[in-house]
Design a protein around this motif. Structure first.
Motif, short mmCIF file in Angstrom:
data_model
loop_
_atom_site.label_atom_id
_atom_site.label_comp_id
_atom_site.label_asym_id
_atom_site.label_seq_id
_atom_site.Cartn_x
_atom_site.Cartn_y
_atom_site.Cartn_z
N GLU A 1 0.84 -1.21 0.05
CA GLU A 1 -0.04 0.01 0.11
C GLU A 1 1.00 1.06 0.15
OE1 GLU A 1 -3.15 2.49 2.79
OE2 GLU A 1 -2.56 0.45 3.50
N ARG A 2 0.61 2.07 -1.03
CA ARG A 2 1.37 3.30 -1.20
C ARG A 2 0.31 4.63 -1.04
NH1 ARG A 2 5.16 -0.56 -3.63
NH2 ARG A 2 7.02 0.11 -2.91
N GLU A 3 0.74 5.80 -0.83
CA GLU A 3 -0.08 6.68 -0.91
C GLU A 3 0.61 7.81 -2.01
OE1 GLU A 3 -0.64 10.01 2.45
OE2 GLU A 3 -1.97 8.36 2.89
N PHE A 4 -0.69 8.42 -2.67
CA PHE A 4 -0.43 9.34 -3.65
C PHE A 4 -1.38 10.42 -3.53
CE2 PHE A 4 -1.36 10.81 -8.32
CZ PHE A 4 -0.41 11.22 -8.47
N PHE A 5 -0.73 11.51 -3.07
CA PHE A 5 -1.51 12.77 -2.91
C PHE A 5 -2.71 12.43 -1.93
CE2 PHE A 5 0.65 14.17 -6.78
CZ PHE A 5 1.30 15.27 -6.30
N GLY A 6 -2.62 11.82 -0.76
CA GLY A 6 -3.52 11.32 0.22
C GLY A 6 -4.51 10.15 -0.33
N PHE A 7 -4.32 9.57 -1.43
CA PHE A 7 -5.10 8.54 -1.88
C PHE A 7 -4.30 7.00 -1.91
CE2 PHE A 7 -7.20 11.98 -4.00
CZ PHE A 7 -8.36 11.72 -3.77
N SER A 8 -4.66 6.02 -1.19
CA SER A 8 -3.97 4.85 -1.35
C SER A 8 -4.00 4.02 -2.52
CB SER A 8 -4.71 4.08 -0.03
OG SER A 8 -4.24 4.62 0.97
N LEU A 9 -2.82 3.56 -2.86
CA LEU A 9 -3.09 2.78 -4.18
C LEU A 9 -2.19 1.41 -3.76
CD1 LEU A 9 -1.28 5.27 -6.67
CD2 LEU A 9 -3.89 4.67 -6.33
N TYR A 10 -3.03 0.48 -4.33
CA TYR A 10 -2.47 -1.02 -3.85
C TYR A 10 -2.11 -1.78 -5.24
CZ TYR A 10 -5.14 -0.02 0.27
OH TYR A 10 -5.73 0.36 1.51
N SER A 11 -0.89 -2.63 -4.92
CA SER A 11 -0.16 -3.39 -6.09
C SER A 11 0.01 -4.55 -5.10
CB SER A 11 0.84 -2.73 -6.46
OG SER A 11 1.89 -2.44 -5.50
N SER A 12 -0.44 -5.82 -5.92
CA SER A 12 -0.51 -7.01 -5.22
C SER A 12 0.26 -8.06 -6.35
CB SER A 12 -1.89 -7.71 -5.15
OG SER A 12 -2.66 -6.86 -4.13
N SER A 13 0.92 -9.11 -5.60
CA SER A 13 1.69 -10.11 -6.40
C SER A 13 1.62 -11.35 -5.79
CB SER A 13 3.02 -9.83 -6.78
OG SER A 13 3.80 -10.63 -7.47
N SER A 14 1.08 -12.44 -6.53
CA SER A 14 1.08 -13.75 -5.83
C SER A 14 2.04 -14.81 -6.14
CB SER A 14 -0.34 -14.36 -6.20
OG SER A 14 -0.63 -15.63 -5.64
N TYR A 15 2.50 -15.63 -5.15
CA TYR A 15 3.58 -16.52 -5.35
C TYR A 15 3.29 -17.90 -4.89
CZ TYR A 15 6.00 -12.06 -5.88
OH TYR A 15 6.51 -10.93 -6.38
N LYS A 16 3.96 -18.75 -5.57
CA LYS A 16 4.04 -20.21 -5.08
C LYS A 16 5.77 -20.06 -4.53
CE LYS A 16 0.50 -23.01 -7.65
NZ LYS A 16 0.60 -24.16 -8.76
N VAL A 17 5.88 -20.63 -3.30
CA VAL A 17 7.21 -20.70 -2.97
C VAL A 17 7.54 -22.17 -2.45
CG1 VAL A 17 8.43 -19.58 -0.94
CG2 VAL A 17 6.58 -18.21 -1.97
N ALA A 18 8.87 -22.33 -2.66
CA ALA A 18 9.42 -23.69 -2.10
C ALA A 18 10.70 -23.52 -1.63
CB ALA A 18 9.20 -24.63 -3.37
#
Length: 251
Positions: A168-185
């Protein structure tokens, strides 16, 4: 006189060419084919011009063209607006949580499992891991800030066999979200990850596209480098719904 009776005389060498020729058969110079082009009478030319003008200024055609381009602009504008709304809409992430463990508890548990092989397994919930991330990244927030984007938090979500990281990052007071999904071993002291895709806001991103988008997580991985190295030394890692299980390495 028909085309068959016309001979094209080359202006360069005087050779007589068949009417279908474009270049002189003798010297290769381009021929003047105006003599074989069908000539139109003035009346025919006038009628054709009138037809073109009528088609050009036909009210029905003008209206159709106007409404087509107007509708296309409205549709494109609506699609662009919908995309922006989806990008700034928050995904389904939990609210900020307060620490449920001592800040160093997770690191302490991992080090004990690595060095002394006990406990044999460690299980953490999403809330516990998110609380730890909130504390661990607080002192590194300035390094995680980007131009015009202030870092707020990182959130993990556990599912069967996969983990999703959301920044979650904020841009001029608005929250912007970027997501990434992983399989991990885990394999010989290394974390092996494969991307399952991700999202910007609520807009899904294909795994191929995440190769470009995933660069925005580079600073987050650097900030969590110590934790990543500790996890890589564990024996195994399993993700389940809302929880993660870590196994101590073999003694």
């Amino acid at each position: 006189m028909t085309d068959r009776m016309i001979k094209l005389i080359c202006a360069e060498c005087g050779h007589e060419n068949e009417p279908e020729r474009i270049y002189c058969h003798n010297c290769g110079v381009r021929l003047d084919r105006s003599a074989v082009l069908p000539a139109k009478s003035p009346q025919e030319g006038l009628k054709e011009t009138q037809r073109r003008v009528r088609r050009l200024f036909d009210p029905t055609r003008v209206k159709i063209r106007f409404w087509f381009f107007t509708t296309a602009k409205v549709i494109l504008g609506a699609c662009a607006t919908a995309a922006v709304i989806q990008m700034i809409s928050p995904p389904d992430v939990p609210p900020p949580v307060k620490p449920l463990l001592l800040p160093s508890q997770i690191n302490f548990d991992l080090e004990n499992a690595i060095n002394y092989h006990r406990p044999a397994q460690i299980q953490y919930t999403e809330d516990q891991v998110n609380a730890y991330l909130s504390y661990a990244l607080k002192s590194k927030q300035s390094a995680l800030n980007k131009p015009l984007l202030d870092f707020r938090r990182a959130i993990v979500g556990f599912g069967e066999g996969s983990v999703t990281i959301t920044a979650e990052r904020e841009f001029f007071g608005f929250s912007l979200y970027s997501s990434s999904s992983y399989k991990v071993a885990l394999h010989e002291g290394k974390l092996i990850t494969s991307n399952n895709g991700g999202a910007i806001g609520r807009i899904p991103v294909h795994p191929v596209g995440m190769r470009l988008v995933d660069v925005i997580f580079g600073d987050l991985w650097s900030a969590l480098d110590r934790e990543r190295k500790l996890i890589a030394k564990m024996g195994a890692i399993e993700f389940h719904s809302k929880s993660v299980v870590l196994s101590a390495p073999a003694g």
